[in-house]
Design a protein around this motif. Sequence first.
Motif, short mmCIF file in Angstrom:
data_model
loop_
_atom_site.label_atom_id
_atom_site.label_comp_id
_atom_site.label_asym_id
_atom_site.label_seq_id
_atom_site.Cartn_x
_atom_site.Cartn_y
_atom_site.Cartn_z
N MET A 115 0.82 -1.21 0.00
CA MET A 115 0.00 0.00 0.00
C MET A 115 0.86 1.27 0.00
O MET A 115 0.60 2.22 -0.71
N THR A 116 1.93 1.25 0.81
CA THR A 116 2.82 2.41 0.88
C THR A 116 3.46 2.68 -0.47
O THR A 116 3.59 3.84 -0.89
N SER A 117 3.86 1.61 -1.18
CA SER A 117 4.49 1.77 -2.49
C SER A 117 3.51 2.38 -3.48
O SER A 117 3.87 3.24 -4.29
N ARG A 118 2.26 1.94 -3.43
CA ARG A 118 1.26 2.49 -4.34
C ARG A 118 1.03 3.97 -4.09
O ARG A 118 0.90 4.77 -5.03
N ILE A 119 0.99 4.34 -2.83
CA ILE A 119 0.81 5.75 -2.49
C ILE A 119 1.99 6.58 -2.98
O ILE A 119 1.81 7.69 -3.52
N ALA A 120 3.20 6.04 -2.83
CA ALA A 120 4.39 6.75 -3.30
C ALA A 120 4.35 6.96 -4.80
O ALA A 120 4.69 8.04 -5.31
N VAL A 121 3.94 5.93 -5.53
CA VAL A 121 3.84 6.04 -6.99
C VAL A 121 2.80 7.08 -7.39
O VAL A 121 3.03 7.92 -8.27
N ALA B 242 17.48 3.80 -11.08
CA ALA B 242 17.48 2.35 -11.29
C ALA B 242 18.67 1.71 -10.59
O ALA B 242 18.54 0.68 -9.91
N PHE B 243 19.83 2.30 -10.78
CA PHE B 243 21.05 1.79 -10.14
C PHE B 243 20.88 1.80 -8.62
O PHE B 243 21.18 0.81 -7.93
N CYS B 244 20.38 2.92 -8.09
CA CYS B 244 20.27 3.06 -6.64
C CYS B 244 19.15 2.21 -6.06
O CYS B 244 19.26 1.71 -4.93
N ALA B 245 18.06 2.03 -6.80
CA ALA B 245 16.97 1.19 -6.31
C ALA B 245 17.43 -0.26 -6.20
O ALA B 245 17.11 -0.96 -5.23
N ALA B 246 18.18 -0.72 -7.20
CA ALA B 246 18.71 -2.08 -7.14
C ALA B 246 19.71 -2.21 -5.99
O ALA B 246 19.70 -3.19 -5.24
N ILE C 297 10.39 6.10 -12.81
CA ILE C 297 10.57 5.00 -13.75
C ILE C 297 11.81 4.18 -13.39
O ILE C 297 11.78 2.95 -13.35
N GLY C 298 12.91 4.88 -13.13
CA GLY C 298 14.14 4.18 -12.78
C GLY C 298 14.01 3.39 -11.50
O GLY C 298 14.48 2.25 -11.42
N TRP C 299 13.35 3.97 -10.50
CA TRP C 299 13.22 3.27 -9.22
C TRP C 299 12.38 2.02 -9.36
O TRP C 299 12.71 0.96 -8.80
N LEU C 300 11.30 2.08 -10.13
CA LEU C 300 10.45 0.90 -10.34
C LEU C 300 11.22 -0.20 -11.07
O LEU C 300 11.12 -1.38 -10.73
N ILE C 301 12.01 0.20 -12.07
CA ILE C 301 12.81 -0.78 -12.81
C ILE C 301 13.84 -1.42 -11.90
O ILE C 301 14.02 -2.64 -11.87
#
Length: 208
Positions: free
Chosen positions: A1-7, A144-148, A188-192
């Motif tokens: 739920m928190t992720s959906r709110i952030a998006v 993307a790099f940092c999310a991974a 986009i990068g964070w989701l990837i």
Amino acid sequence: MTSRIAVLCALLGVLLSIAFLDRPLSLWAYDNFHATRLFYHNLTVPVEGMKILALAGLIWCGALFASGRALAGRHAAILRLSLATLTAMAVKDLLKFGFGRTWPETWVNANPSFITDHVFAFAPFHGGTGWSAFPSGHEAVAAAFCAALWALAPRLRALCVVIVLVVAAGLIGADEHWLSDIIAGGLIGWLIGALLARVDLPKVGGPG
């Protein structure tokens, strides 16, 4: 739920930025930082290093797999990090072509821009470097790099936050992107990165 709110918040931020913040922020950056824009541009240079590391990591892991070694532990982490970064590079190029947004300033081939020509527009599928501001590729790759890395190396999470924010500050200070470009690229990068950090990998190596 928190992720959906952030998006949802990020998407709302993109829309609000386009409507109210992009143009005044661009003018502010131009008026205050144009003379020193090289400093801010240099804050985004580490993104190029991420691209090189991702390509090198993919080649290294491919060679290991081809030699019959299973990809596990740090090698699996390197592969996931590389895939996240390289995927973001490909996705942002497709989205840039699809949205066809003009830039805050004129950079190449006298492209129409807000500062020079008072142009603030989207021209979907227009093509060309002058119509490729949205989303920010630098922020997408950094995110993307940092999310991974966030998922694979929790001890480095503070560094991940710093990298994403420093790249964003550089893009704004150099007036190289609209705020909405940066928010969209980061999302986009964070989701990837978050997805590919957890992707299943082959359990055995390739033919030796």
